[in-house]
Write a protein that holds these residues in place. Structure first.
Motif: not given
Lengths: 295, 313
Positions: A121-126, B239-249
């Motif tokens: 799950v993406p951080e924001m959704v967490v 790469a996709f999973i990490n970039a897709w979920g990234d919030f900081l950048m």
């Protein structure tokens, strides 16, 4: 003669192939990491006089840093967060899952998939999911759960902020610890267990005398990786609490962000970043040395 | 011999059976409890996304509706967030694959003096915590941004074209900057993965192809790329999973609404406490989460192979 030029051309080719990736990493990771050191020696700011022309202030940022109770608070919060979630929470639940899935249980695939789900799950959704879990008032999911045990409704993110983010990060990381520890368990030769059973060892003895010692390298690898990744967490905590209430969840990453972009003190923020960089690089070098990483 | 062993082994298997029954029950209980803990937070988002009266609380849906998902299509910002995320993360992933493909291959095949130091350096770069980079990276991006916008202004004096080009190629609040930084952050792991996969492809194959008269490009296209396909899959998925979920950048480098991606758009919509549309946001959260879950399902079997690089994907 021809062979030599062919070889030389090939070597040049390798360098050219390496170059674009190196350039990108140098520009956005390596150079900034070093640049953080020089910025930490200035009074650079986002607003005001220093934003126009920052000047060299020597170690003044670090003097301020080491006398700043908020910095020590942030370091303490980070330490508790890492130990609580990575070293204890994720490790124990992940190890338990890995051990139980070694047994001949049914629906292994389903259990496995469910435990892996939070990790995807993406951080924001967490943050989004857990804000609903922690919602205050008697309709909050967690409040309804604890009501079965006679506990009054709580304002979880206000009363137990640090514990709350530890629970969330534990939830998210069980999968990783389970997967890594499962691969460690699978590499223990089966005949050791058989020999121990023939000799009449109990389950307890087998676990403490065989499984745990044989798992030590994997456990060490897990501890290193999870410490480093937990140390680098930002979005997960930011979306939940933004470091609050009253700095109680201000882990180092969030402290850097708040100092630099909420208080606009870039130079001071950079000095916190330097501390964080030094700590993680030391961890990294210990790891490379201790495990003799094969390259 | 048999008569002596038999009774004891039967007696043992009796006690072993009851002991293993208890142990078995304990295993199921542990797994069910951990699974419930893992599933608990999802019930709300899944139910609320189909609930016409979605709220912040877990509740039995008042009915079942897919309106929230249809409304997403009609909602301009929702559609834009999705398209921006797909565009930026997709491009960053592709770029990362190309660069990591070349880099990983060179790193695997070369025997030059820089091989070992570079491999160690990549491990260390992997460990750099991104939050520690935000101040200097911000400065670097500002510098590049000024340079690019200066270039744009010298290329055209048409204000509208300038705006358009600036949106595309700016480093701060522009697509190019976000794509490049997302790509750079994923490169160390991707290079490492590609290097390990190329290591597993014997050099003989290339030499055989060369002997058969294949050109360099033909060797790459018909021998190397097909053999390294699992590596590309693994590197691309992580790469996709990490970039897709990234919030900081996105948080650091986007401010205008046209550029907003899913994580930041949702976060800001969620901050407007007085006017949160839970149906809209939960439906969007489901849409945002699905690609990551699907990618993770495929990536899972590669996860253990990335450990040698020291840091998880």
């Amino acid at each position: 003669m021809i062979k030599l030029t062919f070889e030389a051309r090939r070597q040049l080719g390798y360098r050219l192939m390496m170059a674009p990736a190196l350039l990108l990493m140098a520009a956005f990771i390596v150079f900034p990491a070093f640049y953080a050191f020089s910025l930490s020696l200035t009074d650079d700011a986002l607003l005001g006089f220093a934003a126009q022309e920052s000047s060299f202030v020597g170690l003044r940022n670090f003097e301020r840093l080491f006398g700043d109770p908020l910095f020590w608070n942030s370091l303490k919060v980070t330490l508790i967060f890492v130990i609580g979630s990575a070293v204890i929470g994720q490790f124990l639940l992940g190890f338990a899952s890995a051990l139980m899935l070694q047994r001949p249980v049914k629906y292994k695939g389903i259990f496995n998939a469910i435990i892996c789900l939070p990790n995807a799950v993406p951080e924001m959704v967490v943050g989004f999911l857990w804000i609903s879990m922690f919602a205050s008032g008697e309709y909050g999911t967690l409040n309804r759960l604890v009501a079965w045990f006679g506990v009054e409704p709580q304002q979880w993110l206000y009363t137990f902020p640090l514990l709350s983010i530890i629970i969330v990060n534990t939830w998210r990381g069980i999968a990783f610890s389970m997967i890594l520890l499962t691969s460690g368990l699978a590499s223990i030769p089966k005949d050791i267990y058989e020999a121990a059973r023939v000799d009449g060892a109990t389950d307890n003895q087998i676990f403490w005398r065989i499984t745990v010692p044989m798992m030590m390298p994997t456990i060490f690898l897990y501890m290193f990786i999870s410490t480093v990744t937990t140390f680098a967490i930002f979005g997960l905590v930011y979306t939940l609490s933004r470091g609050g209430p009253a700095n109680s969840t201000e882990i180092l990453g969030i402290y850097i962000y708040n100092q630099s972009f909420t208080a606009f003190q870039l130079g001071y923020g950079a000095s916190v970043a330097v501390v964080s960089l030094v700590v993680s690089m030391l961890l990294g070098m210990v790891y490379v040395k201790a495990l003799k990483v094969e390259v | 011999m048999l008569t002596i062993v038999r009774p004891t082994s039967e007696g043992m298997s009796m006690s072993e059976n009851s002991a293993s029954f208890v142990a078995q029950r304990r295993a199921y209980l542990t797994l069910i409890l951990i699974s419930l803990f893992c599933l608990m937070p999802f019930f709300w988002v899944v139910l609320a996304a189909f609930d016409p009266k979605a709220s912040q609380f877990l509740q039995i849906p008042a009915g079942i509706t897919v309106d929230h998902f249809w409304n997403l299509l009609a909602n301009e910002s929702g559609v834009r967030w999705v398209l921006n995320s797909v565009g930026i993360v997709g491009t960053a992933t592709l770029l990362c694959l190309v660069l990591a493909g070349f880099g990983g291959y060179a790193l695997s095949r070369t025997q030059a003096w820089w091989k070992r130091p570079l491999l160690y350096a990549i491990i260390l770069v992997r460990i750099v915590p991104p939050p520690a980079l935000i101040v200097p990276v911000y400065k670097v991006m500002l510098f590049l941004n000024e340079w690019v916008n200066g270039l744009i202004n010298s290329l055209t004096s048409d204000v509208e074209q300038q705006m358009m080009l600036s949106r595309m190629f700016s480093f701060v609040d522009g697509y190019l900057g976000l794509i490049l930084i997302q790509c750079a952050m994923q490169l160390p792991l991707a290079i490492w993965i590609m290097k390990t996969f190329f290591d597993a492809i014997p050099k003989d194959y290339e030499e055989a192809a060369a002997l058969d008269g294949a050109s360099q490009w033909q060797t790459v296209r018909h021998v190397l790329i097909p053999l390294a396909l699992p590596g590309f899959a693994a590197a691309g998925l992580f790469a996709f999973i990490n970039a897709w979920g990234d919030f900081l950048m996105p948080l650091m480098f986007t401010s205008s609404p046209e550029l907003q991606t899913l994580p930041l758009g949702m976060f800001r919509a969620f901050l407007r406490v007085d006017a949160i549309d839970y149906g809209f946001l939960t439906a969007l959260a489901v849409i945002y989460t699905l690609p990551a879950v699907i990618a993770f399902a495929f990536a899972r079997k590669f996860l253990t192979q990335t450990f040698s690089g020291g840091v998880k994907g």
